[in-house]
Scaffold this active site. Structure first.
Site, mmCIF file in Angstrom:
data_model
loop_
_atom_site.group_PDB
_atom_site.id
_atom_site.type_symbol
_atom_site.label_atom_id
_atom_site.label_comp_id
_atom_site.label_asym_id
_atom_site.label_seq_id
_atom_site.Cartn_x
_atom_site.Cartn_y
_atom_site.Cartn_z
ATOM 1 N N ASN A 1 -12.124 -1.925 7.965
ATOM 2 C CA ASN A 1 -10.916 -1.374 7.355
ATOM 3 C C ASN A 1 -11.328 -0.315 6.325
ATOM 4 O O ASN A 1 -11.922 -0.647 5.302
ATOM 5 C CB ASN A 1 -10.149 -2.537 6.700
ATOM 6 C CG ASN A 1 -8.884 -2.093 5.996
ATOM 7 O OD1 ASN A 1 -8.681 -0.914 5.733
ATOM 8 N ND2 ASN A 1 -8.037 -3.058 5.678
ATOM 9 N N CYS B 1 -3.571 2.139 2.280
ATOM 10 C CA CYS B 1 -3.764 2.295 3.730
ATOM 11 C C CYS B 1 -2.646 3.094 4.401
ATOM 12 O O CYS B 1 -2.755 3.440 5.573
ATOM 13 C CB CYS B 1 -3.909 0.926 4.379
ATOM 14 S SG CYS B 1 -5.073 -0.111 3.501
ATOM 15 N N HIS C 1 -3.094 1.584 11.412
ATOM 16 C CA HIS C 1 -4.133 1.358 10.409
ATOM 17 C C HIS C 1 -5.060 0.270 10.947
ATOM 18 O O HIS C 1 -4.601 -0.752 11.454
ATOM 19 C CB HIS C 1 -3.486 0.936 9.093
ATOM 20 C CG HIS C 1 -4.460 0.383 8.108
ATOM 21 N ND1 HIS C 1 -5.642 1.021 7.801
ATOM 22 C CD2 HIS C 1 -4.437 -0.764 7.370
ATOM 23 C CE1 HIS C 1 -6.305 0.292 6.919
ATOM 24 N NE2 HIS C 1 -5.603 -0.797 6.652
#
Ligand code: UT7
Length: 324
Positions: free
Chosen positions: A281, A112, A251
């Site tokens: 996500n 990420c 993120h």
């Protein structure tokens, strides 16, 4: 002295949208649990396309919108933990598909934090004065490594891709300051895609570690500890304060993480751009997907300073002040 100027952001998402309610038909969960614990309402999931298809689409859009000819691209970096193949790299597949025949190309695996690391690497190529134009893409098909029987992870992730195109420049600087980190002691907090030994002499045969596994609590604590520190670090390095920053683009993992980060930084939640409610996500793709959306909405104007902040597997975390 050369610097990097970001000239565009683009994204590409698979068409299929899956709501929390739809997931509650697959595992024992509810829209209420997912939304209140994470802020996620829906996500895009791939029914056909793979990571290279997403990344190629972003690459084509970046070329089209920037008017930089494909053969003038010198560097292609794809940040991904879910490539089509271990080899070739996704970046080479993009290079071939968009006709960037003069570009060097490689993937990076920083989960990420991958897009922020990728921008930093591209910036160094351009600062060298040897390379002129670079494409950085974050692309993921996380749905292929998610365990669809594990409700603690499968509701969190989505598929998609986003990217940026950069050109070297003497009179403008998009990468103002950066803070890239890793804590390899904590690698077990998030794992996925384990490739087991497999030869005629192998003693221990396969287990379940191909699937993405995460100690959610530990990662939550790690993120809320490191992200505020890292954001302060890039501000100090640039001699700026949060008042100079138009948006923080974190993120997109969990809105509760962002709430804690905002509190620790003593800054309004309004300063954070969040779109995880729609996409979940998407690991390395989450920040560039958000940036492309902001750009499309006209939220990013020339000269605006924003902070991007990634965190995730490795463990890794990375922040950068970007001037649009
Ligand atoms: O991109 C990489 C970075 N990753 C992250 O940033 C993730 C960081 N961590 C998180 O966002 C949160 O820790 C999660 C969203 C993953 C989990 O939230 P939590 O508040 O830490 O929940 P938990 O794991 O402690 O689980 C609480 C309860 C458990 O039940 P019991 O033991 O209290 O009875 C779980 O079994 O919620 C249960 N649970 C669920 N219930 C309904 C876990 N997943 C689900 C689910 N639906 N999908």
């Amino acid at each position: 002295m050369f610097n990097s100027k970001i000239v565009g952001f683009e994204s590409y998402l698979p068409k299929k949208v899956v709501t929390n309610d739809e997931l509650s038909n697959i595992v024992e969960t509810s829209d209420e649990w997912i939304y209140t614990r994470t802020g996620i309402s829906k996500r895009c999931l791939s029914t056909q396309e793979n990571t290279s298809d997403f990344a190629i689409n972003v690459g084509k859009k970046l070329i089209e919108k920037s008017n930089i000819p494909a053969e003038d691209i010198d560097v292609i970096i794809v940040a991904t933990i879910t490539p089509d193949y271990l080899t070739p790299s996704t970046a080479c597949m993009v290079q071939g598909a968009i006709g960037a025949k003069n570009a060097l190309a490689f993937d990076i695996n920083v989960a990420c934090s991958g897009f922020v690391y990728g921008l930093s690497i591209a910036d160094k190529f351009l600062k060298s004065g040897i390379y002129k134009n670079a494409i950085v893409i974050g692309a993921e098909t996380l749905s292929k490594i998610v365990d669809w029987t594990d409700r603690s992870t499968c509701v969190l992730f989505g598929d998609g891709s986003g990217g940026a195109i950069l050109t070297s420049c003497k009179d403008y600087n998009s990468v103002i300051s950066e803070d890239l980190n890793a804590d390899g002691m904590s690698w077990q907090a998030i794992t996925g895609g384990n490739l087991n030994n497999n030869n005629p002499f192998t003693e221990k045969k396969d287990d379940n570690s191909f699937y993405l596994a995460m100690n959610g609590r530990d990662v939550f604590n790690f993120a809320t500890k490191t992200v505020p520190k890292s954001i302060n670090e890039v501000l100090i390095k640039a001699n700026l304060t949060l008042d100079d920053i138009k948006y923080i683009v974190p993120h997109q993992a969990n809105s509760r993480i962002v709430e804690v980060v905002a509190k620790k930084l003593k800054v309004s939640l309004d300063k954070f751009y969040l779109n995880l409610q729609n996409f979940g996500n998407t690991s390395a793709a989450s920040i560039p997907i958000a940036l492309a959306e902001m750009s499309q909405k006209g939220l990013l104007q020339k000269g605006d300073k924003i902070i991007i902040a990634g965190f995730g597997a490795g463990l890794t975390w990375a922040s950068m002040i970007v001037q649009i």
